[in-house]
Enzyme design. Structure first.
Site, PDB file in Angstrom:
ATOM      1  N   LYS A 230       6.900   1.016   9.024  1.00 14.82           N
ATOM      2  CA  LYS A 230       5.813   1.074   8.064  1.00 14.82           C
ATOM      3  C   LYS A 230       4.540   1.539   8.770  1.00 14.82           C
ATOM      4  O   LYS A 230       4.461   1.543   9.976  1.00 14.82           O
ATOM      5  CB  LYS A 230       5.575  -0.318   7.439  1.00 14.82           C
ATOM      6  CG  LYS A 230       6.670  -0.679   6.430  1.00 14.82           C
ATOM      7  CD  LYS A 230       6.400  -1.991   5.709  1.00 14.82           C
ATOM      8  CE  LYS A 230       5.046  -2.137   5.082  1.00 14.82           C
ATOM      9  NZ  LYS A 230       4.640  -1.027   4.183  1.00 14.82           N
ATOM     10  N   GLY A 231       3.562   1.909   7.954  1.00 13.92           N
ATOM     11  CA  GLY A 231       2.277   2.294   8.528  1.00 13.92           C
ATOM     12  C   GLY A 231       1.924   3.748   8.319  1.00 13.92           C
ATOM     13  O   GLY A 231       0.864   4.200   8.767  1.00 13.92           O
TER      14      GLY A 231
ATOM     15  N   ASP B  99       6.212  -3.997  -1.290  1.00 13.76           N
ATOM     16  CA  ASP B  99       5.576  -2.997  -0.431  1.00 13.76           C
ATOM     17  C   ASP B  99       6.525  -1.825  -0.197  1.00 13.76           C
ATOM     18  O   ASP B  99       7.745  -1.964  -0.343  1.00 13.76           O
ATOM     19  CB  ASP B  99       5.179  -3.650   0.908  1.00 13.76           C
ATOM     20  CG  ASP B  99       4.053  -2.902   1.600  1.00 13.76           C
ATOM     21  OD1 ASP B  99       3.691  -1.787   1.157  1.00 13.76           O
ATOM     22  OD2 ASP B  99       3.521  -3.434   2.594  1.00 13.76           O
ATOM     23  N   GLY B 100       5.968  -0.711   0.174  1.00 11.51           N
ATOM     24  CA  GLY B 100       6.762   0.470   0.489  1.00 11.51           C
ATOM     25  C   GLY B 100       7.189   0.480   1.945  1.00 11.51           C
ATOM     26  O   GLY B 100       6.920  -0.466   2.693  1.00 11.51           O
ATOM     27  N   ALA B 101       7.853   1.553   2.356  1.00 12.91           N
ATOM     28  CA  ALA B 101       8.240   1.719   3.762  1.00 12.91           C
ATOM     29  C   ALA B 101       8.446   3.204   4.030  1.00 12.91           C
ATOM     30  O   ALA B 101       8.663   3.995   3.102  1.00 12.91           O
ATOM     31  CB  ALA B 101       9.512   0.937   4.067  1.00 12.91           C
TER      32      ALA B 101
ATOM     33  N   SER C 142       2.133   5.210  -2.054  1.00 11.68           N
ATOM     34  CA  SER C 142       2.389   5.872  -3.327  1.00 11.68           C
ATOM     35  C   SER C 142       3.533   5.240  -4.113  1.00 11.68           C
ATOM     36  O   SER C 142       3.654   5.481  -5.320  1.00 11.68           O
ATOM     37  CB  SER C 142       2.679   7.355  -3.081  1.00 11.68           C
ATOM     38  OG  SER C 142       3.788   7.502  -2.220  1.00 11.68           O
TER      39      SER C 142
ATOM     40  N   GLU D 203      -0.389  -5.349   6.188  1.00 13.69           N
ATOM     41  CA  GLU D 203       0.944  -5.428   5.556  1.00 13.69           C
ATOM     42  C   GLU D 203       1.852  -6.390   6.317  1.00 13.69           C
ATOM     43  O   GLU D 203       2.588  -7.171   5.710  1.00 13.69           O
ATOM     44  CB  GLU D 203       1.590  -4.033   5.507  1.00 13.69           C
ATOM     45  CG  GLU D 203       0.917  -3.115   4.500  1.00 13.69           C
ATOM     46  CD  GLU D 203       1.431  -1.685   4.537  1.00 13.69           C
ATOM     47  OE1 GLU D 203       1.344  -1.013   3.517  1.00 13.69           O
ATOM     48  OE2 GLU D 203       1.921  -1.237   5.593  1.00 13.69           O
TER      49      GLU D 203
ATOM     50  N   THR E  86       0.849  -1.200   0.000  1.00 15.18           N
ATOM     51  CA  THR E  86       0.000   0.000   0.000  1.00 15.18           C
ATOM     52  C   THR E  86       0.883   1.248   0.000  1.00 15.18           C
ATOM     53  O   THR E  86       1.943   1.258   0.614  1.00 15.18           O
ATOM     54  CB  THR E  86      -0.894  -0.020   1.257  1.00 15.18           C
ATOM     55  OG1 THR E  86      -1.741  -1.173   1.180  1.00 15.18           O
ATOM     56  CG2 THR E  86      -1.766   1.226   1.357  1.00 15.18           C
TER      57      THR E  86
HETATM   58  C1  5RP Z   1       1.340   2.017   4.398  1.00 11.42           C
HETATM   59  C2  5RP Z   1       2.812   1.909   4.359  1.00 11.42           C
HETATM   60  C3  5RP Z   1       3.505   2.477   3.178  1.00 11.42           C
HETATM   61  O1  5RP Z   1       4.162   1.445   2.525  1.00 11.42           O
HETATM   62  C4  5RP Z   1       4.471   3.513   3.640  1.00 11.42           C
HETATM   63  O2  5RP Z   1       3.769   4.496   4.359  1.00 11.42           O
HETATM   64  C5  5RP Z   1       5.198   4.162   2.465  1.00 11.42           C
HETATM   65  O3  5RP Z   1       4.296   4.858   1.682  1.00 11.42           O
HETATM   66  P1  5RP Z   1       4.749   5.731   0.440  1.00 11.42           P
HETATM   67  O4  5RP Z   1       5.340   4.793  -0.561  1.00 11.42           O
HETATM   68  O5  5RP Z   1       3.484   6.405  -0.021  1.00 11.42           O
HETATM   69  O6  5RP Z   1       5.761   6.738   0.940  1.00 11.42           O
HETATM   70  O7  5RP Z   1       3.454   1.361   5.234  1.00 11.42           O
HETATM   71  O8  5RP Z   1       0.831   1.520   5.606  1.00 11.42           O
END
Ligand code: 5RP
Length: 222
Positions: free
Chosen positions: A93-94, A80-82, A27, A102, A25
């Site tokens: 994360k979160g 996944d992102g972080a 961007s 996640e 989840t």
């Molecule tokens: C969502 C997350 C996202 O992976 C994290 O916040 C990074 O988001 P982005 O890629 O938009 O910077 O942990 O719960």
């Protein structure tokens, strides 16, 4: 923007025909999902477990077949992102509020690939407030317990209202400052009544794909 797109698309290269994948989840994960959609339209066969309602909607719109975790043994990989990544690949994360699903999906995954732009790479976790998912019933009590770990915290709000997760819980964003021992904090937090899950993902990520604003991508392996 460019760095996020590059890293998301690079991570999608690890996906092979027939895999069951987890879709993160945020961007940056967004670009991986868009790329998977393109690959599916070009004939790739995959099934995917989404980590949030937002991702489920995006993936479905991209034509990616979705499955429930209940119906799969294990996932081949998850992208996944972080919010932060330290040199040992411990993560916060979160930031997007999807940390519970996640973490469950990450734990069911053979290979967790994290996609970040260069700004997320840090020496120590903790400059980004640690998201902790808590039950609404007892959130103020749980907040007091968490703050005994010498942190300050704030209930997450959106448009002036308390933010509600996909699991109908709340999030406390906890300012620990520098987190010296992420494993210990993660374990201790989860012992507290009312804590559902915390955003430290320790020793879970296997590959970190870092996108740079100058247009290059670095793949770091454990
Ligand atoms: C969502 C997350 C996202 O992976 C994290 O916040 C990074 O988001 P982005 O890629 O938009 O910077 O942990 O719960």
């Amino acid at each position: 923007m460019k760095a996020k797109k590059l890293t998301g698309e690079k991570a999608a290269e690890y996906i092979e025909d027939g895999m069951v994948i987890g879709l993160g989840t945020g961007s940056t994960a967004y670009y991986a999902i868009k790329k998977v959609g393109e690959m599916v339209r070009n004939g790739l066969k995959v099934k995917a477990v989404p980590t949030s309602k937002e991702t489920a909607e995006l993936a479905a719109a991209e034509g990616i077949e979705l499955v429930e975790l209940a119906n799969v043994e294990a996932l081949d990989l998850t992208i996944d992102g972080a919010d932060e990544v330290d040199p040992d690949f411990n993560l916060i994360k979160g930031g997007g509020g999807a940390l519970l699903r996640e973490k469950i999906v990450a734990s069911a995954t053979d290979k967790l690939i994290i996609v970040v732009d260069e700004s997320k790479m840090v020496e120590n976790l903790g400059a980004f407030p640690l998201p902790v998912e808590v039950t609404p019933f007892s959130w103020q009590y749980t907040q007091r317990m968490i703050e005994k770990f010498s942190c300050s915290s704030e209930i997450r709000k959106e448009d002036g209202e308390i933010f509600v997760t996909d699991n109908d819980n709340y999030i406390l964003d906890c300012n620990f400052g520098k987190i010296e021992d992420p494993v210990k904090i993660a374990v201790e937090l989860n012992k507290l009544p009312g804590v559902v899950e915390n955003g430290i993902f320790a020793e879970m990520a296997e590959i970190v794909v870092v996108g740079y604003n100058d247009g290059h991508v670095e793949v770091l392996e454990k």
